[in-house]
Design an enzyme around this catalytic site. Structure first.
Site, PDB file in Angstrom:
ATOM      1  N   LYS A 285       0.851  -1.206   0.000  1.00  0.00           N
ATOM      2  CA  LYS A 285       0.000   0.000   0.000  1.00  0.00           C
ATOM      3  C   LYS A 285       0.875   1.241   0.000  1.00  0.00           C
ATOM      4  CE  LYS A 285       1.033   1.289   4.425  1.00  0.00           C
ATOM      5  NZ  LYS A 285       1.824   2.459   4.786  1.00  0.00           N
TER       6      LYS A 285
ATOM      7  N   ASP B 159      -1.716  -1.813  10.297  1.00  0.00           N
ATOM      8  CA  ASP B 159      -1.932  -1.799   8.845  1.00  0.00           C
ATOM      9  C   ASP B 159      -2.547  -3.097   8.318  1.00  0.00           C
ATOM     10  OD1 ASP B 159      -0.951   0.736   8.464  1.00  0.00           O
ATOM     11  OD2 ASP B 159       1.059   0.091   7.843  1.00  0.00           O
TER      12      ASP B 159
HETATM   13  P1  ATP Z   1       4.664  -0.587   8.207  1.00  0.00           P
HETATM   14  O1  ATP Z   1       4.439   0.472   7.162  1.00  0.00           O
HETATM   15  O2  ATP Z   1       3.516  -1.530   8.417  1.00  0.00           O
HETATM   16  O3  ATP Z   1       5.253  -0.083   9.496  1.00  0.00           O
HETATM   17  P2  ATP Z   1       6.977  -1.228   6.741  1.00  0.00           P
HETATM   18  O4  ATP Z   1       6.568  -1.372   5.326  1.00  0.00           O
HETATM   19  O5  ATP Z   1       7.612   0.065   7.112  1.00  0.00           O
HETATM   20  O6  ATP Z   1       5.763  -1.534   7.664  1.00  0.00           O
HETATM   21  P3  ATP Z   1       7.908  -3.915   6.867  1.00  0.00           P
HETATM   22  O7  ATP Z   1       8.309  -4.255   5.480  1.00  0.00           O
HETATM   23  O8  ATP Z   1       6.642  -4.462   7.382  1.00  0.00           O
HETATM   24  O9  ATP Z   1       7.969  -2.351   7.109  1.00  0.00           O
HETATM   25  O10 ATP Z   1       9.129  -4.358   7.810  1.00  0.00           O
HETATM   26  C1  ATP Z   1       9.281  -3.887   9.146  1.00  0.00           C
HETATM   27  C2  ATP Z   1      10.077  -4.940   9.910  1.00  0.00           C
HETATM   28  O11 ATP Z   1       9.252  -6.079  10.073  1.00  0.00           O
HETATM   29  C3  ATP Z   1      11.320  -5.390   9.175  1.00  0.00           C
HETATM   30  O12 ATP Z   1      12.446  -4.855   9.778  1.00  0.00           O
HETATM   31  C4  ATP Z   1      11.296  -6.910   9.249  1.00  0.00           C
HETATM   32  O13 ATP Z   1      12.399  -7.388   9.988  1.00  0.00           O
HETATM   33  C5  ATP Z   1      10.039  -7.272  10.036  1.00  0.00           C
HETATM   34  N1  ATP Z   1       9.197  -8.306   9.397  1.00  0.00           N
HETATM   35  C6  ATP Z   1       8.540  -9.262  10.063  1.00  0.00           C
HETATM   36  N2  ATP Z   1       7.844 -10.041   9.224  1.00  0.00           N
HETATM   37  C7  ATP Z   1       8.046  -9.580   7.992  1.00  0.00           C
HETATM   38  C8  ATP Z   1       7.584  -9.985   6.703  1.00  0.00           C
HETATM   39  N3  ATP Z   1       6.793 -11.046   6.542  1.00  0.00           N
HETATM   40  N4  ATP Z   1       7.959  -9.255   5.636  1.00  0.00           N
HETATM   41  C9  ATP Z   1       8.760  -8.171   5.810  1.00  0.00           C
HETATM   42  N5  ATP Z   1       9.248  -7.764   6.990  1.00  0.00           N
HETATM   43  C10 ATP Z   1       8.903  -8.449   8.086  1.00  0.00           C
END
Ligand code: ATP
Length: 301
Positions: A11, A137
């Site tokens: 998203k 989210d």
């Molecule tokens: P959000 O916007 O929901 O805060 P984000 O896009 O900034 O998320 P993610 O890609 O969800 O960030 O990653 C945040 C942390 O979550 C990473 O540092 C990773 O170690 C951990 N993580 C746990 N499970 C997953 C997964 N299935 N895919 C990606 N990252 C994951």
């Protein structure tokens, strides 16, 4: 053993207003979610070991209990009395820790996948209830919708029946940005609550959310890209730029190449702008490809 495959899209936030801090430490926000065609793929297969075994093709994604898919499987197994284990394979296309909700969408895919794999017949409300315990989210991805309005922690979703498809140029700089740290730095104006009224139970959220989100939602279905671009907004952007001033340079570069409404997504560091066409986005991508390794042309999914 049957195998279930589930797609997990990313998203961007077209709008994100922080309203206030809650007693539970989270923040109330008003946000407009857009699902985009950057998609992870997950497959689920029951195993007899009784363990949750995750494999992932991305070196920085944990495969143990820190993976949101692992936590989701643990909760569902406990709550539905499942003794079987599960093998989960995650193929990542969504950049990690980028503000694109990569982990959250994987968790939502796990709820959908395990519900099917184990024949749990979970209702939407039950799925959303599990989802919001994993992360704010997650619920958006449990609705089959391109557009959603999020209130509360962003976990109370009203889907928006908007047929509009937008083109974006999306750049993910190689900087780690941790969501709790970004929210920890946000300064909420004293009159925040009065400027942005939150929804009350039973009433249409659209009539109660803050005025700027309403204006964006009014224009989103039919106005030109320039008008929509002028309404994009993210309260977290100030903090993201404070933590990493280089983001401002990237924003300026995108604008100079013709991207419109250039904005940080979620808690960053992803930055995107809108374009009038796929071709326009591709032209900007070609200019940025030598400087940035993660530049995507994406559209509403
Ligand atoms: P959000 O916007 O929901 O805060 P984000 O896009 O900034 O998320 P993610 O890609 O969800 O960030 O990653 C945040 C942390 O979550 C990473 O540092 C990773 O170690 C951990 N993580 C746990 N499970 C997953 C997964 N299935 N895919 C990606 N990252 C994951």
């Amino acid at each position: 053993m049957p195998q279930i495959s589930v797609k997990a899209p990313a998203k961007v936030n077209l709008y994100l207003k922080v309203i206030d801090k809650r007693p539970d430490g989270f923040h109330n926000i008003v946000t407009v979610f857009e699902r985009i065609n950057l998609v992870d793929r997950l497959s689920f297969k029951t195993n007899r070991s009784g363990r949750i075994v995750i494999t992932c093709d991305h070196p920085h994604v944990p495969t143990g209990p820190k993976n949101l898919v692992y936590r989701t499987a643990e909760i569902i197994r406990k709550e539905y009395g499942i003794t079987a284990g599960v093998d989960v394979a995650i193929a990542k296309a969504i950049p990690v820790a980028a503000g694109l909700a990569g982990g959250s969408t994987n968790a939502a895919a796990a709820i959908t996948g395990l519900n099917r794999l184990w024949g749990l017949k979970m209702s939407r409300d039950e799925m959303v209830d599990v989802g919001r315990r994993i992360g704010s989210d997650v619920p958006f991805f449990l609705y089959d919708a391109s557009w959603g309005l999020g209130t509360g922690r962003g976990d109370r979703i009203q889907t928006l029946p908007i047929g509009r498809r937008l083109w974006h140029i999306l750049v993910v700089p190689k900087i780690k940005m941790y969501t709790p740290k970004v929210y920890g730095h946000i300064k909420i104006p004293k009159n925040g609550r009065s400027r942005a009224r939150t929804s009350r139970g039973g009433r249409n959220m659209l009539t109660n959310i803050d005025d700027n989100a309403n204006i964006l939602l009014h224009h989103l279905p039919k106005s030109d890209v320039a008008t929509i671009s002028s309404l994009l907004y993210n309260d977290l952007e100030k903090v993201v730029v404070q933590i990493c001033p280089k983001i401002n340079k990237l924003k300026e570069r995108l604008k100079s190449l013709g991207a419109q409404g250039v904005t940080v997504s979620g808690s960053g560091p992803s930055v995107y702008g809108l374009t009038d066409s796929q071709q326009a986005a591709k032209q900007i991508q070609a200019h940025l490809a030598s400087r940035y390794s993660q530049v995507f042309v994406v559209r509403t999914l």
